[in-house]
Design a protein around this motif. Structure first.
Motif, PDB file in Angstrom:
ATOM      1  N   SER A 148      47.668  34.259  31.302  1.00  0.00           N
ATOM      2  CA  SER A 148      48.013  33.650  32.595  1.00  0.00           C
ATOM      3  C   SER A 148      49.495  33.314  32.669  1.00  0.00           C
ATOM      4  O   SER A 148      50.137  33.494  33.707  1.00  0.00           O
ATOM      5  CB  SER A 148      47.180  32.389  32.823  1.00  0.00           C
ATOM      6  OG  SER A 148      45.816  32.712  32.946  1.00  0.00           O
TER       7      SER A 148
ATOM      8  N   ASP B  79      52.219  34.817  35.333  1.00  0.00           N
ATOM      9  CA  ASP B  79      53.023  33.901  36.160  1.00  0.00           C
ATOM     10  C   ASP B  79      54.522  34.154  36.048  1.00  0.00           C
ATOM     11  O   ASP B  79      55.307  33.491  36.734  1.00  0.00           O
ATOM     12  CB  ASP B  79      52.760  32.450  35.743  1.00  0.00           C
ATOM     13  CG  ASP B  79      51.543  31.878  36.438  1.00  0.00           C
ATOM     14  OD1 ASP B  79      51.200  32.366  37.522  1.00  0.00           O
ATOM     15  OD2 ASP B  79      50.928  30.946  35.895  1.00  0.00           O
TER      16      ASP B  79
ATOM     17  N   ARG C  34      50.816  34.007  43.734  1.00  0.00           N
ATOM     18  CA  ARG C  34      50.098  32.885  43.126  1.00  0.00           C
ATOM     19  C   ARG C  34      48.594  33.058  43.332  1.00  0.00           C
ATOM     20  O   ARG C  34      47.796  32.875  42.408  1.00  0.00           O
ATOM     21  CB  ARG C  34      50.541  31.555  43.743  1.00  0.00           C
ATOM     22  CG  ARG C  34      51.874  31.025  43.292  1.00  0.00           C
ATOM     23  CD  ARG C  34      51.913  30.582  41.843  1.00  0.00           C
ATOM     24  NE  ARG C  34      50.683  29.988  41.383  1.00  0.00           N
ATOM     25  CZ  ARG C  34      50.185  30.190  40.179  1.00  0.00           C
ATOM     26  NH1 ARG C  34      50.800  30.967  39.327  1.00  0.00           N
ATOM     27  NH2 ARG C  34      49.061  29.614  39.819  1.00  0.00           N
TER      28      ARG C  34
ATOM     29  N   ASP D 149      45.717  33.701  40.416  1.00  0.00           N
ATOM     30  CA  ASP D 149      44.541  32.832  40.332  1.00  0.00           C
ATOM     31  C   ASP D 149      43.251  33.650  40.379  1.00  0.00           C
ATOM     32  O   ASP D 149      42.294  33.369  39.647  1.00  0.00           O
ATOM     33  CB  ASP D 149      44.547  31.801  41.465  1.00  0.00           C
ATOM     34  CG  ASP D 149      45.627  30.745  41.276  1.00  0.00           C
ATOM     35  OD1 ASP D 149      46.154  30.616  40.150  1.00  0.00           O
ATOM     36  OD2 ASP D 149      45.968  30.062  42.268  1.00  0.00           O
TER      37      ASP D 149
END
Length: 201
Positions: free
Chosen positions: A100, A104, A175, A179
């Motif tokens: 993750s 990001d 974003r 997710d």
């Protein structure tokens, strides 16, 4: 274009740098965050079939590690076959956190550009207003300097908004995409754990 830059004055240069950086990040993230690259379809089914036929083996682990971010998460589970469910879940969660964080990458920079671009445009506006007031004199105003100050004020404000609006849109899009990938990887990892512990056929 050069005329526009000259009319906007030196405050436009930080905005131009920010716009180039934002574009580079957007194109890079579009290339990197493709679904087939992050969560390849049927990867879990292929891994389960391989485990059924050969059990955990170095070839499977290497293929998972090199395939995709989802593969690295699944590989963490396969590597811990034979340990308790809790230990396996912890190793998968650790791998998921690392993946993750990688997904990001650069999004903080893009969000920062979206936030500060209007402020940089406002700074250019202030510089333009200073130019306007500086052109005033007891004998009257200098029309050329007055026009230059107005150009600096308006161009920088507009350009700051032109950078900020798309940057914010793409930041929110990426974003949400990251997710959704995180949720999908978590669900597939849970399925793998259930299979390896005999809860799912």
């Amino acid at each position: 274009m050069l005329e526009l830059i000259n009319a906007a004055g030196w405050p436009i240069w930080p905005l131009l740098i920010a716009s180039v950086l934002a574009l580079a990040i957007i194109f890079e993230r579009f290339y990197t965050l493709r679904r087939e690259r992050v969560t390849p379809p049927n990867l879990l089914d292929q891994a389960v079939d391989n485990l059924r036929q050969h059990g955990p083996n170095p070839d499977l682990l290497r293929a998972l590690q090199e395939s995709s971010p989802l593969g690295r998460v699944l590989g963490a589970g396969v590597r811990n076959l034979g340990v308790s469910r809790e230990v396996m879940k912890e190793s998968i969660e650790e791998a998921g956190s690392a993946v993750s964080h990688e997904l990001d990458r650069y999004l903080t920079t893009l969000g920062t550009i979206a936030s500060i671009s209007p402020l940089m445009g406002l700074f250019g506006t202030v510089v333009g207003m200073i130019e306007i007031f500086g052109s005033q004199s007891p004998s009257g105003s200098n029309p050329q300097q007055l026009a230059h100050g107005i150009s600096i004020a308006l161009y920088n404000t507009g350009f700051g908004l032109v950078i900020a609006i798309p940057s914010l849109i793409f930041w929110r899009h990426f974003r949400a995409l990251v997710d959704s990938f995180a949720v999908e990887m978590e669900q597939q990892a849970v399925r793998l754990v259930e299979f390896m512990h005999g809860d799912r056929k």
